[in-house]
Design a protein around this motif. Structure first.
Motif, PDB file in Angstrom:
ATOM      1  N   ASN A 174       0.613  -0.955   0.000  1.00 56.04           N
ATOM      2  CA  ASN A 174       0.000   0.000   0.000  1.00 56.04           C
ATOM      3  C   ASN A 174       0.789   1.229   0.000  1.00 56.04           C
ATOM      4  OD1 ASN A 174      -2.911  -0.617  -0.710  1.00 56.04           O
ATOM      5  ND2 ASN A 174      -2.501  -2.177   0.845  1.00 56.04           N
ATOM      6  N   THR A 175       1.139   1.040  -0.846  1.00 60.61           N
ATOM      7  CA  THR A 175       1.775   2.260  -1.308  1.00 60.61           C
ATOM      8  C   THR A 175       1.664   2.252  -2.813  1.00 60.61           C
ATOM      9  OG1 THR A 175       3.952   1.198  -1.254  1.00 60.61           O
ATOM     10  CG2 THR A 175       3.390   2.590   0.613  1.00 60.61           C
ATOM     11  N   PRO A 176       0.895   3.057  -3.330  1.00 57.86           N
ATOM     12  CA  PRO A 176       0.593   2.974  -4.751  1.00 57.86           C
ATOM     13  C   PRO A 176       1.723   3.443  -5.654  1.00 57.86           C
ATOM     14  CG  PRO A 176      -0.548   4.825  -3.733  1.00 57.86           C
ATOM     15  CD  PRO A 176       0.126   4.069  -2.630  1.00 57.86           C
ATOM     16  N   LYS A 177       2.592   4.329  -5.160  1.00 58.50           N
ATOM     17  CA  LYS A 177       3.688   4.830  -5.975  1.00 58.50           C
ATOM     18  C   LYS A 177       4.992   4.679  -5.196  1.00 58.50           C
ATOM     19  CE  LYS A 177       1.523   8.811  -6.304  1.00 58.50           C
ATOM     20  NZ  LYS A 177       0.109   8.579  -6.019  1.00 58.50           N
ATOM     21  N   ARG A 178       6.088   4.413  -5.890  1.00 58.81           N
ATOM     22  CA  ARG A 178       7.375   4.185  -5.228  1.00 58.81           C
ATOM     23  C   ARG A 178       7.813   5.390  -4.406  1.00 58.81           C
ATOM     24  NH1 ARG A 178      10.885   1.469 -10.196  1.00 58.81           N
ATOM     25  NH2 ARG A 178       9.541  -0.342 -10.534  1.00 58.81           N
ATOM     26  N   THR A 179       7.510   6.563  -4.877  1.00 59.26           N
ATOM     27  CA  THR A 179       7.946   7.786  -4.196  1.00 59.26           C
ATOM     28  C   THR A 179       6.916   8.293  -3.180  1.00 59.26           C
ATOM     29  OG1 THR A 179       6.998   9.125  -5.989  1.00 59.26           O
ATOM     30  CG2 THR A 179       9.316   8.504  -6.184  1.00 59.26           C
ATOM     31  N   TYR A 180       5.873   7.535  -2.944  1.00 64.43           N
ATOM     32  CA  TYR A 180       4.790   8.013  -2.077  1.00 64.43           C
ATOM     33  C   TYR A 180       5.239   8.069  -0.616  1.00 64.43           C
ATOM     34  CZ  TYR A 180       0.395   8.412   0.367  1.00 64.43           C
ATOM     35  OH  TYR A 180      -0.606   8.849   1.189  1.00 64.43           O
ATOM     36  N   TRP A 181       4.779   9.101   0.075  1.00 62.49           N
ATOM     37  CA  TRP A 181       4.986   9.199   1.516  1.00 62.49           C
ATOM     38  C   TRP A 181       3.831   9.988   2.112  1.00 62.49           C
ATOM     39  CZ3 TRP A 181       5.033  14.250   3.048  1.00 62.49           C
ATOM     40  CH2 TRP A 181       5.408  15.211   2.095  1.00 62.49           C
ATOM     41  N   GLN A 182       3.615   9.801   3.394  1.00 64.24           N
ATOM     42  CA  GLN A 182       2.651  10.612   4.129  1.00 64.24           C
ATOM     43  C   GLN A 182       3.095  10.688   5.576  1.00 64.24           C
ATOM     44  OE1 GLN A 182      -1.277   8.857   5.082  1.00 64.24           O
ATOM     45  NE2 GLN A 182      -0.633   7.061   3.924  1.00 64.24           N
ATOM     46  N   GLN A 183       2.701  11.756   6.236  1.00 61.35           N
ATOM     47  CA  GLN A 183       3.071  11.956   7.628  1.00 61.35           C
ATOM     48  C   GLN A 183       2.217  11.071   8.545  1.00 61.35           C
ATOM     49  OE1 GLN A 183       5.636  13.321   6.747  1.00 61.35           O
ATOM     50  NE2 GLN A 183       5.715  15.478   7.383  1.00 61.35           N
ATOM     51  N   GLN A 184       2.743  10.853   9.751  1.00 62.65           N
ATOM     52  CA  GLN A 184       2.032  10.056  10.750  1.00 62.65           C
ATOM     53  C   GLN A 184       1.754  10.925  11.960  1.00 62.65           C
ATOM     54  OE1 GLN A 184       1.050   6.816  10.683  1.00 62.65           O
ATOM     55  NE2 GLN A 184       0.505   6.483  12.837  1.00 62.65           N
ATOM     56  N   VAL A 185       0.501  10.903  12.433  1.00 60.15           N
ATOM     57  CA  VAL A 185       0.130  11.672  13.630  1.00 60.15           C
ATOM     58  C   VAL A 185      -0.482  10.724  14.653  1.00 60.15           C
ATOM     59  CG1 VAL A 185      -0.177  13.892  12.465  1.00 60.15           C
ATOM     60  CG2 VAL A 185      -2.082  12.301  12.536  1.00 60.15           C
ATOM     61  N   ASP A 186       0.112  10.654  15.841  1.00 59.69           N
ATOM     62  CA  ASP A 186      -0.404   9.802  16.910  1.00 59.69           C
ATOM     63  C   ASP A 186      -0.736  10.687  18.109  1.00 59.69           C
ATOM     64  OD1 ASP A 186      -0.076   7.367  15.481  1.00 59.69           O
ATOM     65  OD2 ASP A 186       2.065   7.381  15.957  1.00 59.69           O
ATOM     66  N   TYR A 187      -2.026  10.728  18.436  1.00 64.11           N
ATOM     67  CA  TYR A 187      -2.521  11.619  19.484  1.00 64.11           C
ATOM     68  C   TYR A 187      -2.814  10.845  20.773  1.00 64.11           C
ATOM     69  CZ  TYR A 187      -3.674  15.135  15.847  1.00 64.11           C
ATOM     70  OH  TYR A 187      -3.636  16.048  14.827  1.00 64.11           O
ATOM     71  N   LYS A 188      -2.436  11.442  21.889  1.00 59.99           N
ATOM     72  CA  LYS A 188      -2.940  11.027  23.203  1.00 59.99           C
ATOM     73  C   LYS A 188      -3.579  12.262  23.814  1.00 59.99           C
ATOM     74  CE  LYS A 188      -1.179   8.049  25.885  1.00 59.99           C
ATOM     75  NZ  LYS A 188      -0.339   7.288  26.865  1.00 59.99           N
ATOM     76  N   MET A 189      -4.851  12.148  24.209  1.00 61.96           N
ATOM     77  CA  MET A 189      -5.552  13.311  24.757  1.00 61.96           C
ATOM     78  C   MET A 189      -6.347  12.926  25.997  1.00 61.96           C
ATOM     79  SD  MET A 189      -6.866  15.525  21.446  1.00 61.96           S
ATOM     80  CE  MET A 189      -7.567  14.207  20.453  1.00 61.96           C
ATOM     81  N   ASP A 190      -6.287  13.781  26.992  1.00 66.99           N
ATOM     82  CA  ASP A 190      -7.139  13.694  28.174  1.00 66.99           C
ATOM     83  C   ASP A 190      -8.025  14.929  28.178  1.00 66.99           C
ATOM     84  OD1 ASP A 190      -6.355  11.340  30.045  1.00 66.99           O
ATOM     85  OD2 ASP A 190      -4.441  12.163  29.355  1.00 66.99           O
ATOM     86  N   ILE A 191      -9.337  14.712  28.158  1.00 68.16           N
ATOM     87  CA  ILE A 191     -10.303  15.805  28.038  1.00 68.16           C
ATOM     88  C   ILE A 191     -11.200  15.811  29.271  1.00 68.16           C
ATOM     89  CG2 ILE A 191     -12.092  16.834  26.591  1.00 68.16           C
ATOM     90  CD1 ILE A 191      -9.310  16.517  25.256  1.00 68.16           C
ATOM     91  N   PHE A 192     -11.416  16.995  29.831  1.00 65.89           N
ATOM     92  CA  PHE A 192     -12.265  17.157  31.006  1.00 65.89           C
ATOM     93  C   PHE A 192     -13.380  18.136  30.640  1.00 65.89           C
ATOM     94  CE2 PHE A 192      -7.940  16.179  32.126  1.00 65.89           C
ATOM     95  CZ  PHE A 192      -8.069  15.123  33.019  1.00 65.89           C
ATOM     96  N   MET A 193     -14.605  17.631  30.567  1.00 64.07           N
ATOM     97  CA  MET A 193     -15.747  18.415  30.081  1.00 64.07           C
ATOM     98  C   MET A 193     -16.626  18.861  31.237  1.00 64.07           C
ATOM     99  SD  MET A 193     -17.715  19.784  27.786  1.00 64.07           S
ATOM    100  CE  MET A 193     -17.066  19.202  26.220  1.00 64.07           C
ATOM    101  N   ASP A 194     -16.924  20.139  31.314  1.00 59.58           N
ATOM    102  CA  ASP A 194     -17.866  20.711  32.279  1.00 59.58           C
ATOM    103  C   ASP A 194     -19.188  20.931  31.540  1.00 59.58           C
ATOM    104  OD1 ASP A 194     -19.387  22.242  34.015  1.00 59.58           O
ATOM    105  OD2 ASP A 194     -17.678  23.430  34.720  1.00 59.58           O
ATOM    106  N   VAL A 195     -20.181  20.103  31.820  1.00 60.02           N
ATOM    107  CA  VAL A 195     -21.446  20.183  31.078  1.00 60.02           C
ATOM    108  C   VAL A 195     -22.333  21.310  31.563  1.00 60.02           C
ATOM    109  CG1 VAL A 195     -21.416  17.725  30.503  1.00 60.02           C
ATOM    110  CG2 VAL A 195     -22.572  18.492  32.597  1.00 60.02           C
ATOM    111  N   LYS A 196     -21.951  21.979  32.635  1.00 56.27           N
ATOM    112  CA  LYS A 196     -22.756  23.108  33.101  1.00 56.27           C
ATOM    113  C   LYS A 196     -22.505  24.358  32.269  1.00 56.27           C
ATOM    114  CE  LYS A 196     -23.102  21.512  37.894  1.00 56.27           C
ATOM    115  NZ  LYS A 196     -22.794  21.812  39.333  1.00 56.27           N
ATOM    116  N   ASN A 197     -21.245  24.606  31.957  1.00 53.81           N
ATOM    117  CA  ASN A 197     -20.932  25.803  31.169  1.00 53.81           C
ATOM    118  C   ASN A 197     -20.374  25.467  29.789  1.00 53.81           C
ATOM    119  OD1 ASN A 197     -18.326  24.965  31.733  1.00 53.81           O
ATOM    120  ND2 ASN A 197     -17.970  26.551  33.281  1.00 53.81           N
TER     121      ASN A 197
END
Length: 628
Positions: free
Chosen positions: A19-42
C-alpha cells in the motif's frame, strides 16, 4: 407524440441490464494522546494533548501548523464574514429577520454572545522531553508554531499542548444544544495538526466546508458527568466501567463510588479524525453484522424518533454488506450512527445525523454518510481540493445502495444528479471541479458540482468503459489506494489500467473545464437503397457515441462511434443486439457521416445514447422518429 413516449418507455426494457501505490509516495504520521475534562454546566473543556509527529517527507520541517476549528464560531471570524457576503448562505447558519417590507438573512455567528461562541485557547506548547517552549501565533483558525528543533526527514518529535475549549451553540456540524436537543456534537473540537504532503502545507481557514487530515492512532480519554452517554470514533477500552450497553455480555459494570463523573477511554487506530457526541437521554442499541463490524446506534428517547431508528438498524446492516461487496471490506471493527449535528456528516468510524426524519430520509442520509467511510475515511482524498471525489463518488454508490436495500422496483438512480447538473450549466454560475471548495462563488454551484457533477463522473465513466469495468475500477482503486490520500490522476490511472482506455481527456474536460456535451442528428437522407446519417458535435466536449436503430420490420441494432483519443472500443452493452463498430471520430471534426443498410423509409427511430448516461444537455436533437 404518443408513439414517441411509448418508444422511450420501451427502450430501457429492451436494452436494460447492462500500500503504497507509488514508489515515491509518503505521508506523515500523527499519533494523538488526549485527556479531556468536560464541564457540562458551562460547556467548557480542558484538554491535555501529546502528539507524536513523524516526518516521512524528504524535507526538513522548521514549522508546524494546527487547525483550531472552534475559533470559526466567533463574531467576526472568516466563517462569519463568508456567511455575510456569499449570495446564498447555508440556511442552517443564518436567521431570517424582517427589515421593513423585506427579509434578510443574518449570520447566526454574528449574533453569538461570548458565552455562546466557540474557541480553543492554547495554554502551553512544548517540544520533546526537553520541553522547549515553542513560539507560536494564532490567526483565526490556524496556529503557526516555530519548532525549537527542526524535524529532519524520517524523524519524530513529541509536541505537548494544553488547551481550553468552549463548545459553541450548535451552528454548523459541531456545537451544543442542537435543534433536536442533542447536548454535545463534538466535531472539529481539538487542536489538529495540518497536513503536510507533496504539495506542501494545507492550512486553509475553516469556513464550514471540507476537511483533510493525516492518518494516525488516537488514544482519547474523556471525563464527563456520569449521566451522559457517549458515542463516536474508536473502540471503548473500559467497557466494564461504563455500561450503557457498551459492556460485554456477562460483565458487571463497576462505577467508581461517590463520583459524579466517568472517564470514557477510546482508542482509534489508523484514522484521520476523532469525533464524539454525548447526551444524557440517548438510547444505545447494538447490532453485529455477520462477518463484519458491530454497529452502534445512539438516538434520543423521543416518541417521534425511536420507531424509525429501530427500523433503521437492519437497513444499516444491509448497507454495510452492500458496500463491503461492491467496494471492499470495511477495515474497522465498529461503526456508530449517532443523532447529532445539523444534517449528516461523516467522521472516522461514525456519523452524526439529525434524527427527526421520515424513515426513507433516515435511511438515505445513513446510506450516504456510511459510504463516506470508504471514500473519505479510508481513501481520504483532499476534500478541499477534490470534493467531487468524495461527495460525488459517495453519492453515486449510495444511490445504488438505496435502490437495493429499499427494493425500488423502478429506480430513479442518478436522475436528480443529471437534472441538477443541467440546471447548473444553464445558470451561468458553473465553475470547474478543480475550484477549491471554499472558493466557489455560491453554495449552489459548489453543491451541484461536488455532489451531482461528481456523481455523473462515475455514471458517465460507466458509459465510456462499461459498467463491469467501472465496478472493477472502484474495487481496484479502493484496494490499492486505501489510507493513501489518492488524487484524481490516481483514480484515472486505475480506470485506464482496468479498461485499457486512454482517459486523460475525460478527466481534463470534466473536472478542469466547464465544457458541455451536445450531440445532434444533423441530417438523415436517402442514398440509393441506404440512408446517410450526419451527426454533429455542437458542444465543446467530445464523447464516443452509442447509436440505436429501430426498423419498421421490428428489428433493432446498435452502432458504436469510438472517440479517437480514447484509443478504445468498449464491450457491447446491449449483448442481445447486433452491434457494428464504425470508424472513430476525431474531436477536431465537427461532423461525422456513415450509412445505414436500409432506406430512410424503413427507419422507425434513430437515437443517440439510448442509455441517457451521457450528460448531453439537449436530448431533443438526439432522437429521430419517423413521421406518421
Amino acid at each position: 407524440m404518443t408513439k414517441f413516449f411509448t418508444l422511450l418507455f420501451w427502450i430501457p426494457l429492451v436494452l436494460g441490464a447492462q500500500n503504497t501505490p507509488k514508489r515515491t509516495y509518503w505521508q506523515q504520521q500523527v499519533d494523538y494522546k488526549m485527556d479531556i475534562f468536560m464541564d457540562v454546566k458551562n460547556f467548557e473543556y480542558h484538554g491535555e494533548q501529546v502528539l507524536t509527529y513523524t516526518n516521512h517527507s524528504p524535507d526538513t520541517l522548521k514549522k508546524v501548523y494546527y487547525h483550531l476549528y472552534n475559533n470559526a464560531f466567533q463574531p467576526g471570524s472568516e466563517m462569519d464574514a463568508r456567511l455575510q457576503n456569499i449570495s446564498d448562505p447555508d440556511d442552517r447558519m443564518v436567521h431570517v429577520v424582517k427589515v421593513g417590507d423585506k427579509t434578510e438573512k443574518v449570520s447566526r455567528i454574528k449574533k453569538l454572545k461570548p458565552e455562546e461562541s466557540g474557541h480553543i485557547i492554547v495554554v502551553n506548547l512544548t517540544q520533546d522531553e526537553d520541553c522547549f517552549h515553542l513560539k507560536y501565533k494564532i490567526t483565526g483558525t490556524i496556529l503557526e508554531a516555530q519548532l525549537a528543533q527542526p524535524l529532519l526527514p524520517g524523524k519524530s518529535t513529541k509536541l505537548t499542548l494544553d488547551f481550553e475549549g468552549q463548545v459553541p451553540l450548535q451552528v454548523r456540524r459541531s456545537g451544543r444544544n442542537s435543534a433536536e436537543g442533542v447536548a454535545l456534537s463534538m466535531t472539529q473540537w481539538y487542536p489538529k495538526m495540518a497536513v503536510y504532503d507533496f504539495e506542501g502545507w494545507h492550512i486553509d481557514p475553516y469556513i464550514g466546508r471540507e476537511f483533510y487530515g493525516d492518518f494516525g492512532n488516537y488514544d482519547v480519554k474523556i471525563t464527563i458527568d456520569k449521566k451522559y452517554i457517549l458515542g463516536g470514533t474508536g473502540y471503548l477500552k473500559n467497557k466494564n466501567k461504563i455500561g450503557y450497553g457498551y459492556q460485554d455480555a456477562g460483565v458487571k459494570v463497576v462505577h467508581p463510588k461517590n463520583k459524579k463523573q466517568l472517564t470514557w477511554h477510546f482508542y482509534a487506530p489508523n484514522v484521520h479524525d476523532f469525533a464524539w457526541a454525548a447526551d444524557p437521554n440517548y438510547i444505545h442499541d447494538v447490532l453485529k453484522v455477520p462477518n463484519g463490524p458491530t454497529l452502534h446506534f445512539l438516538y434520543k428517547n423521543k416518541l417521534d424518533v425511536v420507531e424509525n431508528w429501530q427500523k433503521l438498524q437492519p437497513k444499516t446492516e444491509e448497507l454495510m454488506q452492500y458496500y463491503n461487496r461492491v467496494l471492499g471490506k470495511y477495515p474497522y471493527e465498529q461503526y456508530s450512527v449517532i443523532q447529532g449535528g445539523d444534517g449528516g456528516m461523516e467522521y472516522a468510524m461514525c456519523t452524526l445525523i439529525t434524527g427527526e426524519r421520515t424513515f426513507g430520509s433516515l435511511v438515505g442520509v445513513t446510506a450516504h454518510e456510511l459510504a463516506h467511510s470508504w471514500f473519505q475515511h479510508v481513501l481520504a482524498t483532499n476534500e478541499a481540493k477534490h470534493a467531487w471525489m468524495d461527495e460525488g463518488f459517495t453519492s453515486y454508490i449510495s444511490e445504488l445502495a438505496m435502490d437495493e436495500v429499499m427494493k425500488k422496483e423502478q429506480p430513479s438512480t442518478f436522475q436528480s444528479a443529471y437534472k441538477n447538473y443541467f440546471y447548473l450549466t444553464q445558470s451561468g454560475k458553473e465553475e470547474p471541479l478543480t475550484t477549491h471548495a471554499d472558493r466557489y462563488q455560491s453554495n449552489m454551484a459548489y453543491s451541484i458540482a461536488a455532489y451531482s457533477k461528481g456523481t455523473i463522473f462515475l455514471s458517465q465513466l460507466a458509459y465510456l468503459i462499461g459498467e463491469e469495468k467501472l465496478f472493477e475500477t472502484l474495487k481496484k482503486y479502493y484496494k490499492e489506494h486505501q489510507f493513501t490520500h489518492p488524487t484524481p490522476n490516481d483514480f484515472k490511472r486505475v480506470a485506464e489500467k482496468v479498461s485499457g482506455a486512454h482517459l486523460d481527456w475525460y478527466l481534463t474536460d470534466w473536472t478542469q473545464t466547464t465544457n458541455t456535451i451536445d450531440y445532434s442528428i444533423k441530417e438523415i437522407k436517402d442514398e440509393g437503397t441506404q440512408t446517410r446519417i450526419t451527426l454533429e458535435c455542437i458542444g465543446n466536449m467530445a464523447m464516443p457515441l452509442d447509436l440505436f436503430v429501430v426498423y419498421a420490420d421490428g428489428t433493432q441494432e446498435t452502432y458504436l462511434v469510438p472517440l479517437r483519443m480514447m484509443h478504445y472500443t468498449k464491450d457491447n452493452p446491449y449483448k442481445q443486439l447486433k452491434r457494428t463498430v464504425l470508424p472513430d471520430w476525431a474531436w477536431a471534426y465537427p461532423t461525422y457521416e456513415f450509412t445505414l443498410p436500409k432506406p430512410k423509409k424503413e427507419i422507425l427511430a434513430f437515437i443517440i445514447d439510448p442509455s441517457m448516461q451521457m450528460a448531453d444537455g439537449n436530448k431533443e436533437n438526439n432522437i429521430y422518429q419517423k413521421e406518421k
